[in-house]
Design a protein around this motif. Structure first.
Motif, PDB file in Angstrom:
ATOM      1  N   GLY A 239      13.527  37.517 -22.590  1.00  0.00           N
ATOM      2  CA  GLY A 239      12.551  37.301 -21.525  1.00  0.00           C
ATOM      3  C   GLY A 239      12.945  36.116 -20.662  1.00  0.00           C
ATOM      4  N   GLN A 240      11.983  35.232 -20.390  1.00  0.00           N
ATOM      5  CA  GLN A 240      12.265  34.058 -19.584  1.00  0.00           C
ATOM      6  C   GLN A 240      11.418  32.886 -20.067  1.00  0.00           C
ATOM      7  OE1 GLN A 240      11.058  34.310 -15.432  1.00  0.00           O
ATOM      8  NE2 GLN A 240       9.639  35.971 -15.899  1.00  0.00           N
ATOM      9  N   PRO A 241      11.898  31.657 -19.896  1.00  0.00           N
ATOM     10  CA  PRO A 241      11.127  30.480 -20.341  1.00  0.00           C
ATOM     11  C   PRO A 241       9.889  30.286 -19.479  1.00  0.00           C
ATOM     12  CG  PRO A 241      13.042  29.789 -19.098  1.00  0.00           C
ATOM     13  CD  PRO A 241      13.166  31.281 -19.263  1.00  0.00           C
ATOM     14  N   CYS A 242       8.941  29.521 -20.022  1.00  0.00           N
ATOM     15  CA  CYS A 242       7.676  29.351 -19.313  1.00  0.00           C
ATOM     16  C   CYS A 242       7.740  28.252 -18.257  1.00  0.00           C
ATOM     17  CB  CYS A 242       6.554  29.052 -20.308  1.00  0.00           C
ATOM     18  SG  CYS A 242       6.778  27.522 -21.245  1.00  0.00           S
ATOM     19  N   HIS A 243       8.758  27.388 -18.318  1.00  0.00           N
ATOM     20  CA  HIS A 243       8.758  26.259 -17.383  1.00  0.00           C
ATOM     21  C   HIS A 243       9.990  26.229 -16.477  1.00  0.00           C
ATOM     22  CE1 HIS A 243       8.120  22.369 -15.634  1.00  0.00           C
ATOM     23  NE2 HIS A 243       9.219  21.879 -16.184  1.00  0.00           N
ATOM     24  N   ALA A 244      11.176  26.057 -17.043  1.00  0.00           N
ATOM     25  CA  ALA A 244      12.338  25.787 -16.192  1.00  0.00           C
ATOM     26  C   ALA A 244      13.623  26.344 -16.784  1.00  0.00           C
ATOM     27  CB  ALA A 244      12.490  24.274 -15.971  1.00  0.00           C
ATOM     28  N   VAL A 245      14.551  26.590 -15.883  1.00  0.00           N
ATOM     29  CA  VAL A 245      15.944  26.922 -16.204  1.00  0.00           C
ATOM     30  C   VAL A 245      16.804  25.774 -15.686  1.00  0.00           C
ATOM     31  CG1 VAL A 245      17.852  28.487 -15.732  1.00  0.00           C
ATOM     32  CG2 VAL A 245      15.582  29.411 -16.152  1.00  0.00           C
ATOM     33  N   ILE A 246      17.594  25.177 -16.561  1.00  0.00           N
ATOM     34  CA  ILE A 246      18.337  23.963 -16.217  1.00  0.00           C
ATOM     35  C   ILE A 246      19.829  24.256 -16.267  1.00  0.00           C
ATOM     36  CG2 ILE A 246      18.781  21.568 -16.854  1.00  0.00           C
ATOM     37  CD1 ILE A 246      16.000  21.463 -18.040  1.00  0.00           C
ATOM     38  N   SER A 247      20.534  23.828 -15.240  1.00  0.00           N
ATOM     39  CA  SER A 247      21.985  23.977 -15.170  1.00  0.00           C
ATOM     40  C   SER A 247      22.550  22.800 -14.391  1.00  0.00           C
ATOM     41  CB  SER A 247      22.356  25.306 -14.499  1.00  0.00           C
ATOM     42  OG  SER A 247      22.015  25.283 -13.119  1.00  0.00           O
ATOM     43  N   ASP A 248      23.873  22.758 -14.280  1.00  0.00           N
ATOM     44  CA  ASP A 248      24.489  21.751 -13.423  1.00  0.00           C
ATOM     45  C   ASP A 248      24.423  22.232 -11.971  1.00  0.00           C
ATOM     46  OD1 ASP A 248      26.379  23.745 -13.307  1.00  0.00           O
ATOM     47  OD2 ASP A 248      27.807  22.733 -14.620  1.00  0.00           O
ATOM     48  N   ARG A 249      25.120  21.573 -11.086  1.00  0.00           N
ATOM     49  CA  ARG A 249      25.029  21.895  -9.665  1.00  0.00           C
ATOM     50  C   ARG A 249      26.021  22.971  -9.224  1.00  0.00           C
ATOM     51  NH1 ARG A 249      21.709  19.089  -6.867  1.00  0.00           N
ATOM     52  NH2 ARG A 249      22.686  19.764  -4.913  1.00  0.00           N
ATOM     53  N   TYR A 250      26.605  23.679 -10.153  1.00  0.00           N
ATOM     54  CA  TYR A 250      27.525  24.747  -9.797  1.00  0.00           C
ATOM     55  C   TYR A 250      26.753  25.871  -9.100  1.00  0.00           C
ATOM     56  CZ  TYR A 250      31.320  28.132 -10.336  1.00  0.00           C
ATOM     57  OH  TYR A 250      32.305  29.046 -10.103  1.00  0.00           O
ATOM     58  N   PHE A 251      27.257  26.325  -7.935  1.00  0.00           N
ATOM     59  CA  PHE A 251      26.515  27.257  -7.096  1.00  0.00           C
ATOM     60  C   PHE A 251      26.299  28.610  -7.764  1.00  0.00           C
ATOM     61  CE2 PHE A 251      30.677  29.001  -6.430  1.00  0.00           C
ATOM     62  CZ  PHE A 251      30.457  30.330  -6.068  1.00  0.00           C
ATOM     63  N   ALA A 252      27.136  28.989  -8.746  1.00  0.00           N
ATOM     64  CA  ALA A 252      27.073  30.327  -9.334  1.00  0.00           C
ATOM     65  C   ALA A 252      25.764  30.595 -10.057  1.00  0.00           C
ATOM     66  CB  ALA A 252      28.250  30.523 -10.301  1.00  0.00           C
ATOM     67  N   TYR A 253      25.021  29.543 -10.443  1.00  0.00           N
ATOM     68  CA  TYR A 253      23.770  29.739 -11.165  1.00  0.00           C
ATOM     69  C   TYR A 253      22.588  30.019 -10.241  1.00  0.00           C
ATOM     70  CZ  TYR A 253      26.060  27.843 -15.347  1.00  0.00           C
ATOM     71  OH  TYR A 253      26.892  27.633 -16.412  1.00  0.00           O
ATOM     72  N   GLN A 254      22.703  29.761  -8.952  1.00  0.00           N
ATOM     73  CA  GLN A 254      21.540  29.837  -8.065  1.00  0.00           C
ATOM     74  C   GLN A 254      20.974  31.248  -7.962  1.00  0.00           C
ATOM     75  OE1 GLN A 254      22.224  27.997  -4.254  1.00  0.00           O
ATOM     76  NE2 GLN A 254      23.263  26.241  -5.124  1.00  0.00           N
ATOM     77  N   GLN A 255      21.818  32.217  -7.626  1.00  0.00           N
ATOM     78  CA  GLN A 255      21.324  33.573  -7.429  1.00  0.00           C
ATOM     79  C   GLN A 255      20.837  34.212  -8.733  1.00  0.00           C
ATOM     80  OE1 GLN A 255      20.433  35.360  -5.044  1.00  0.00           O
ATOM     81  NE2 GLN A 255      20.226  37.333  -6.076  1.00  0.00           N
ATOM     82  N   PRO A 256      21.594  34.196  -9.842  1.00  0.00           N
ATOM     83  CA  PRO A 256      21.062  34.821 -11.065  1.00  0.00           C
ATOM     84  C   PRO A 256      19.825  34.127 -11.608  1.00  0.00           C
ATOM     85  CG  PRO A 256      23.120  33.664 -11.515  1.00  0.00           C
ATOM     86  CD  PRO A 256      22.965  33.713 -10.033  1.00  0.00           C
ATOM     87  N   ALA A 257      19.706  32.807 -11.442  1.00  0.00           N
ATOM     88  CA  ALA A 257      18.509  32.110 -11.916  1.00  0.00           C
ATOM     89  C   ALA A 257      17.267  32.561 -11.154  1.00  0.00           C
ATOM     90  CB  ALA A 257      18.703  30.604 -11.789  1.00  0.00           C
ATOM     91  N   SER A 258      17.365  32.694  -9.836  1.00  0.00           N
ATOM     92  CA  SER A 258      16.213  33.149  -9.048  1.00  0.00           C
ATOM     93  C   SER A 258      15.941  34.630  -9.235  1.00  0.00           C
ATOM     94  CB  SER A 258      16.460  32.848  -7.566  1.00  0.00           C
ATOM     95  OG  SER A 258      17.616  33.547  -7.094  1.00  0.00           O
ATOM     96  N   LEU A 259      16.961  35.415  -9.566  1.00  0.00           N
ATOM     97  CA  LEU A 259      16.794  36.860  -9.715  1.00  0.00           C
ATOM     98  C   LEU A 259      16.205  37.225 -11.074  1.00  0.00           C
ATOM     99  CD1 LEU A 259      17.267  39.762  -8.683  1.00  0.00           C
ATOM    100  CD2 LEU A 259      19.594  39.601  -9.587  1.00  0.00           C
ATOM    101  N   PHE A 260      16.742  36.641 -12.150  1.00  0.00           N
ATOM    102  CA  PHE A 260      16.321  37.033 -13.498  1.00  0.00           C
ATOM    103  C   PHE A 260      15.184  36.170 -14.051  1.00  0.00           C
ATOM    104  CE2 PHE A 260      20.945  38.176 -13.356  1.00  0.00           C
ATOM    105  CZ  PHE A 260      20.743  39.541 -13.270  1.00  0.00           C
ATOM    106  N   PHE A 261      14.982  34.977 -13.508  1.00  0.00           N
ATOM    107  CA  PHE A 261      13.901  34.106 -13.971  1.00  0.00           C
ATOM    108  C   PHE A 261      13.044  33.665 -12.778  1.00  0.00           C
ATOM    109  CE2 PHE A 261      17.688  33.213 -16.682  1.00  0.00           C
ATOM    110  CZ  PHE A 261      17.247  33.896 -17.812  1.00  0.00           C
ATOM    111  N   PRO A 262      12.358  34.593 -12.127  1.00  0.00           N
ATOM    112  CA  PRO A 262      11.625  34.244 -10.900  1.00  0.00           C
ATOM    113  C   PRO A 262      10.426  33.335 -11.150  1.00  0.00           C
ATOM    114  CG  PRO A 262      11.139  36.499 -11.556  1.00  0.00           C
ATOM    115  CD  PRO A 262      12.243  36.028 -12.454  1.00  0.00           C
ATOM    116  N   GLN A 263       9.862  33.375 -12.354  1.00  0.00           N
ATOM    117  CA  GLN A 263       8.682  32.565 -12.643  1.00  0.00           C
ATOM    118  C   GLN A 263       9.023  31.164 -13.156  1.00  0.00           C
ATOM    119  OE1 GLN A 263       6.220  34.823 -15.302  1.00  0.00           O
ATOM    120  NE2 GLN A 263       6.012  36.553 -13.898  1.00  0.00           N
ATOM    121  N   ALA A 264      10.277  30.907 -13.422  1.00  0.00           N
ATOM    122  CA  ALA A 264      10.709  29.603 -13.926  1.00  0.00           C
ATOM    123  C   ALA A 264      11.386  28.817 -12.805  1.00  0.00           C
ATOM    124  CB  ALA A 264      11.663  29.770 -15.105  1.00  0.00           C
ATOM    125  N   GLU A 265      11.193  27.533 -12.828  1.00  0.00           N
ATOM    126  CA  GLU A 265      11.829  26.658 -11.839  1.00  0.00           C
ATOM    127  C   GLU A 265      13.297  26.420 -12.206  1.00  0.00           C
ATOM    128  OE1 GLU A 265      11.393  22.094 -10.045  1.00  0.00           O
ATOM    129  OE2 GLU A 265      10.123  22.793 -11.693  1.00  0.00           O
TER     130      GLU A 265
END
Length: 349
Positions: A239-265
């Motif tokens: 599923g997805q976490p209730c609060h946040a998804v944390i990564s470094d500043r690598y651009f590759a995480y931006q699109q999948p994080a917003s696509l698969f975890f829309p409710q998490a920051e």
């Protein structure tokens, strides 16, 4: 002299003072108005003309004007507004399936047939290898000094690879019924390893509350496709976490994080000293590198993938953690198994 039909008039100023101006892309006769310089093809049917709602690319979500394709990736496209004053950039996902990660080992039949040594000796060898940060040669030497059993380091290596699908099946069955959606933060990061002298990237997903490695993906590339693969499989399994998804500043995480975890920051960590950081996953990377470095790399991709999968199984299910009051991450996550099962590496379950 070419006569222009009297029925042809300029659609802008309704003038009949026209030039013949070649043909358009569909082969229809074009005209140009002498007064307003408007170009048009009256014989071209309206269905073939490109209106605002029939643009090739989506409209800009900010100003509504046309856009152009800025970058095209495997799982999404990046568009940018044509208006230089707006210059808005946005991403649109593609409706295609994401490839599974390397952690999804192929199911294999398992049998103890042909093994010359007792099962407890094999399990001792696995313990020395994964919990003692030893090489296969040191494991063979320890078996001879402690148990007076002489085996080759090649045999120890075969034991480890042989049991990898078994541990994977046990982990999948035990993690099937747990719920990690109430966890506050999931962390994502990548580190590199050597395989046959070449750099490969190990992508990791980590739950901060249970200290459990959610998934991994071994890839020769550090790109957006690998990030999509890892995050998509985590969403499918947990599923997805209730609060946040944390990564470094690598651009590759931006699109999948917003696509698969829309409710998490999605929090992109600036540095190690920030209030919200990626230190829990960096600590695991340190433990993994302490186990990996004595081996001086791996010989093949398949071998590295199986060894890493087994190491993560030992980390999640076997080795107790002092920060978790002597429990394993799987036990904190809600997986129920007895101490006897843990001591026998769950093979008796």
């Amino acid at each position: 002299m070419i006569i222009i039909p009297s029925s042809v008039v300029c659609p802008r100023c309704f003038s009949k003072y026209l030039y013949r101006f070649g043909k358009d892309k569909e082969g229809f006769q074009k005209y140009q108005c002498k007064r307003c310089k408007r170009q048009f093809a009256p014989d071209n049917p309206p269905s073939n003309s490109r209106t605002r709602n029939q643009r090739k690319y989506p409209d800009c979500p900010v100003c509504g004007k046309a856009t152009f394709l800025h970058h095209d990736y495997t799982y999404y496209s990046n568009f940018r507004c044509c208006d230089k004053n707006c210059n808005h950039s946005f991403r649109v996902p593609k409706l295609i399936n994401v490839d599974p990660p390397s952690s999804e080992l192929k199911p294999e039949s398992f049998s103890l047939k042909g093994m010359r040594h007792p099962l407890h000796i094999v399990l001792h060898a696995l313990t020395y290898y994964f919990c003692g940060n030893s090489t296969t040669r040191k494991v063979a030497q320890t078996l001879y000094l402690v148990h007076q059993i002489k085996v080759s380091h090649v045999t120890v290596s075969k034991w480890i690879k042989r049991f990898a699908p078994v541990f994977k099946k046990i982990a999948d069955d035990r993690l099937l019924g747990i719920n990690l959606c109430d966890s506050d933060e999931w962390h994502f990061d990548e580190t590199y390893i050597k395989i046959a002298g070449k750099d490969y990237y190990l992508w990791l997903a980590f739950d901060a509350e249970t200290r459990m490695v959610l998934d991994f993906h071994l890839s020769p590339n550090r790109d957006s496709n690998s990030a999509h693969t890892l995050l998509a499989n985590c969403r499918r399994k947990f599923g997805q976490p209730c609060h946040a998804v944390i990564s470094d500043r690598y651009f590759a995480y931006q699109q999948p994080a917003s696509l698969f975890f829309p409710q998490a920051e999605h929090i992109r960590v600036e540095n190690f000293d920030a209030l919200i950081n990626n230190n829990v996953l960096e600590a695991f990377n340190g433990q993994f590198k302490a186990w990996y470095k004595p081996k001086r790399g791996f010989n093949s991709f398949e071998s590295a993938n199986r060894l890493i999968a087994t190491y993560i199984f030992f980390y999640n299910f076997i080795r107790p953690h002092s920060s978790l009051n002597g429990l394993t991450p799987a036990q904190v996550a809600g997986v129920n198994y007895s101490e006897k099962e843990r001591l026998f590496w769950l093979l008796v379950a």
